[in-house]
Design a protein around this motif. Structure first.
Motif, PDB file in Angstrom:
ATOM      1  N   ALA A  61       0.830  -1.198   0.000  1.00  0.00           N
ATOM      2  CA  ALA A  61       0.000   0.000   0.000  1.00  0.00           C
ATOM      3  C   ALA A  61       0.866   1.250   0.000  1.00  0.00           C
ATOM      4  CB  ALA A  61      -0.906   0.015   1.217  1.00  0.00           C
ATOM      5  N   ARG A  62       0.339   2.290  -0.591  1.00  0.00           N
ATOM      6  CA  ARG A  62       0.929   3.624  -0.522  1.00  0.00           C
ATOM      7  C   ARG A  62       0.113   4.389   0.517  1.00  0.00           C
ATOM      8  NH1 ARG A  62       0.258   8.432  -4.375  1.00  0.00           N
ATOM      9  NH2 ARG A  62       2.047   9.726  -3.873  1.00  0.00           N
ATOM     10  N   ILE A  63       0.773   4.768   1.610  1.00  0.00           N
ATOM     11  CA  ILE A  63       0.090   5.397   2.735  1.00  0.00           C
ATOM     12  C   ILE A  63       0.592   6.837   2.861  1.00  0.00           C
ATOM     13  CG2 ILE A  63      -0.336   5.305   5.210  1.00  0.00           C
ATOM     14  CD1 ILE A  63       0.270   2.264   4.983  1.00  0.00           C
ATOM     15  N   LEU A  64      -0.353   7.783   2.857  1.00  0.00           N
ATOM     16  CA  LEU A  64      -0.023   9.202   2.861  1.00  0.00           C
ATOM     17  C   LEU A  64      -0.715   9.896   4.033  1.00  0.00           C
ATOM     18  CD1 LEU A  64      -0.973   9.794  -0.885  1.00  0.00           C
ATOM     19  CD2 LEU A  64       1.247   9.106  -0.007  1.00  0.00           C
ATOM     20  N   LEU A  65       0.030  10.643   4.782  1.00  0.00           N
ATOM     21  CA  LEU A  65      -0.505  11.496   5.832  1.00  0.00           C
ATOM     22  C   LEU A  65      -0.285  12.929   5.365  1.00  0.00           C
ATOM     23  CD1 LEU A  65      -1.706  11.682   8.686  1.00  0.00           C
ATOM     24  CD2 LEU A  65       0.645  11.703   9.563  1.00  0.00           C
ATOM     25  N   MET A  66      -1.395  13.685   5.214  1.00  0.00           N
ATOM     26  CA  MET A  66      -1.309  15.027   4.637  1.00  0.00           C
ATOM     27  C   MET A  66      -2.121  16.034   5.437  1.00  0.00           C
ATOM     28  SD  MET A  66      -1.718  14.219   0.587  1.00  0.00           S
ATOM     29  CE  MET A  66      -2.892  12.889   0.712  1.00  0.00           C
ATOM     30  N   ASP A  67      -1.638  17.266   5.459  1.00  0.00           N
ATOM     31  CA  ASP A  67      -2.428  18.341   6.040  1.00  0.00           C
ATOM     32  C   ASP A  67      -3.501  18.751   5.022  1.00  0.00           C
ATOM     33  OD1 ASP A  67      -1.152  20.023   4.157  1.00  0.00           O
ATOM     34  OD2 ASP A  67       0.274  20.774   5.630  1.00  0.00           O
ATOM     35  N   ALA A  68      -4.403  19.648   5.422  1.00  0.00           N
ATOM     36  CA  ALA A  68      -5.550  20.004   4.594  1.00  0.00           C
ATOM     37  C   ALA A  68      -5.143  20.581   3.236  1.00  0.00           C
ATOM     38  CB  ALA A  68      -6.449  20.983   5.347  1.00  0.00           C
ATOM     39  N   GLU A  69      -4.144  21.447   3.217  1.00  0.00           N
ATOM     40  CA  GLU A  69      -3.703  22.076   1.965  1.00  0.00           C
ATOM     41  C   GLU A  69      -3.178  21.034   0.981  1.00  0.00           C
ATOM     42  OE1 GLU A  69      -0.200  25.101   0.477  1.00  0.00           O
ATOM     43  OE2 GLU A  69      -0.992  25.361   2.499  1.00  0.00           O
ATOM     44  N   ASN A  70      -2.350  20.124   1.454  1.00  0.00           N
ATOM     45  CA  ASN A  70      -1.781  19.099   0.576  1.00  0.00           C
ATOM     46  C   ASN A  70      -2.819  18.054   0.170  1.00  0.00           C
ATOM     47  OD1 ASN A  70       1.148  19.642   0.120  1.00  0.00           O
ATOM     48  ND2 ASN A  70       1.022  19.873   2.333  1.00  0.00           N
ATOM     49  N   TYR A  71      -3.776  17.770   1.048  1.00  0.00           N
ATOM     50  CA  TYR A  71      -4.849  16.842   0.684  1.00  0.00           C
ATOM     51  C   TYR A  71      -5.669  17.413  -0.468  1.00  0.00           C
ATOM     52  CZ  TYR A  71      -8.956  13.848   1.056  1.00  0.00           C
ATOM     53  OH  TYR A  71      -9.990  12.988   0.786  1.00  0.00           O
ATOM     54  N   TYR A 106       3.558  17.722  13.196  1.00  0.00           N
ATOM     55  CA  TYR A 106       3.263  18.991  13.867  1.00  0.00           C
ATOM     56  C   TYR A 106       1.757  19.092  14.094  1.00  0.00           C
ATOM     57  CZ  TYR A 106       2.420  20.381   8.995  1.00  0.00           C
ATOM     58  OH  TYR A 106       1.983  20.428   7.688  1.00  0.00           O
ATOM     59  N   ASP A 107       1.353  19.991  14.993  1.00  0.00           N
ATOM     60  CA  ASP A 107      -0.070  20.217  15.265  1.00  0.00           C
ATOM     61  C   ASP A 107      -0.757  20.657  13.984  1.00  0.00           C
ATOM     62  OD1 ASP A 107       0.787  19.845  17.851  1.00  0.00           O
ATOM     63  OD2 ASP A 107       0.222  21.829  18.567  1.00  0.00           O
ATOM     64  N   GLY A 108      -1.940  20.115  13.732  1.00  0.00           N
ATOM     65  CA  GLY A 108      -2.681  20.523  12.541  1.00  0.00           C
ATOM     66  C   GLY A 108      -3.881  19.635  12.296  1.00  0.00           C
ATOM     67  N   PHE A 109      -4.532  19.878  11.175  1.00  0.00           N
ATOM     68  CA  PHE A 109      -5.687  19.115  10.730  1.00  0.00           C
ATOM     69  C   PHE A 109      -5.189  18.139   9.678  1.00  0.00           C
ATOM     70  CE2 PHE A 109      -9.738  18.186   8.821  1.00  0.00           C
ATOM     71  CZ  PHE A 109     -10.621  18.305   9.891  1.00  0.00           C
ATOM     72  N   TRP A 110      -5.447  16.845   9.851  1.00  0.00           N
ATOM     73  CA  TRP A 110      -4.807  15.815   9.049  1.00  0.00           C
ATOM     74  C   TRP A 110      -5.783  14.898   8.325  1.00  0.00           C
ATOM     75  CZ3 TRP A 110       0.234  16.145   8.166  1.00  0.00           C
ATOM     76  CH2 TRP A 110       0.963  16.973   9.015  1.00  0.00           C
ATOM     77  N   TYR A 111      -5.288  14.373   7.202  1.00  0.00           N
ATOM     78  CA  TYR A 111      -6.002  13.374   6.407  1.00  0.00           C
ATOM     79  C   TYR A 111      -5.086  12.183   6.203  1.00  0.00           C
ATOM     80  CZ  TYR A 111      -9.317  17.033   5.252  1.00  0.00           C
ATOM     81  OH  TYR A 111     -10.250  18.023   5.331  1.00  0.00           O
ATOM     82  N   LEU A 112      -5.669  11.005   6.265  1.00  0.00           N
ATOM     83  CA  LEU A 112      -4.958   9.773   5.996  1.00  0.00           C
ATOM     84  C   LEU A 112      -5.489   9.227   4.676  1.00  0.00           C
ATOM     85  CD1 LEU A 112      -3.006   7.561   7.063  1.00  0.00           C
ATOM     86  CD2 LEU A 112      -5.022   6.482   8.084  1.00  0.00           C
ATOM     87  N   VAL A 113      -4.589   8.963   3.724  1.00  0.00           N
ATOM     88  CA  VAL A 113      -4.976   8.451   2.409  1.00  0.00           C
ATOM     89  C   VAL A 113      -4.193   7.171   2.148  1.00  0.00           C
ATOM     90  CG1 VAL A 113      -4.909   8.885  -0.073  1.00  0.00           C
ATOM     91  CG2 VAL A 113      -5.504  10.735   1.498  1.00  0.00           C
TER      92      VAL A 113
END
Length: 87
Positions: free
Chosen positions: A26-36, A63-70
Motif C-alpha cells: 500500500a501507498r500510505i499518505l498522511l497530509m495536512d488540509a492544503e496538501n490533501y 506537527y499540530d494541525g488538521f490531518w487526512y490519511l490516504v
C-alpha cells in the motif's frame, strides 16, 4: 483515482498512527488540509509516508494541525488507530 481517504481531524504533533494491512502493498499518505486538497486536484503535494509491503506501519504526526490519511494503490483490508497526545 481510487483511494481510501479518512479525515482524521485535529491532531497534536507527536501523535502517531499504527496501521495493519491485510492484502497487497500500500501507498500510505498522511497530509495536512492544503496538501490533501492538492492531492484531490491532482496537483503537486507533499506528504508523510510512502509504500509499505508489510505491517504494522507507524506514521508520526510531525506537527499540530488538521490531518487526512490516504491509502491508495491498495486492495485489501485496513485497520488503523491513533496513539499519543491529542488536541
Amino acid at each position: 483515482m481510487e483511494y481510501f481517504g479518512e479525515e482524521i481531524g485535529s491532531c497534536a504533533g507527536g501523535a502517531y498512527f499504527t496501521l495493519e494491512l491485510r492484502g497487497s502493498r500500500a501507498r500510505i499518505l498522511l497530509m495536512d488540509a492544503e496538501n490533501y486538497q492538492a492531492y484531490l486536484d491532482e496537483e503537486e503535494y507533499d506528504f508523510y509516508g510512502g509504500f509499505w509491503e508489510s505491517s504494522p506501519v507507524t506514521l508520526d504526526v510531525p506537527y499540530d494541525g488538521f490531518w487526512y490519511l490516504v491509502i491508495d494503490s491498495y486492495r485489501g483490508r485496513i485497520k488503523y488507530w491513533l496513539d499519543g497526545p491529542f488536541d
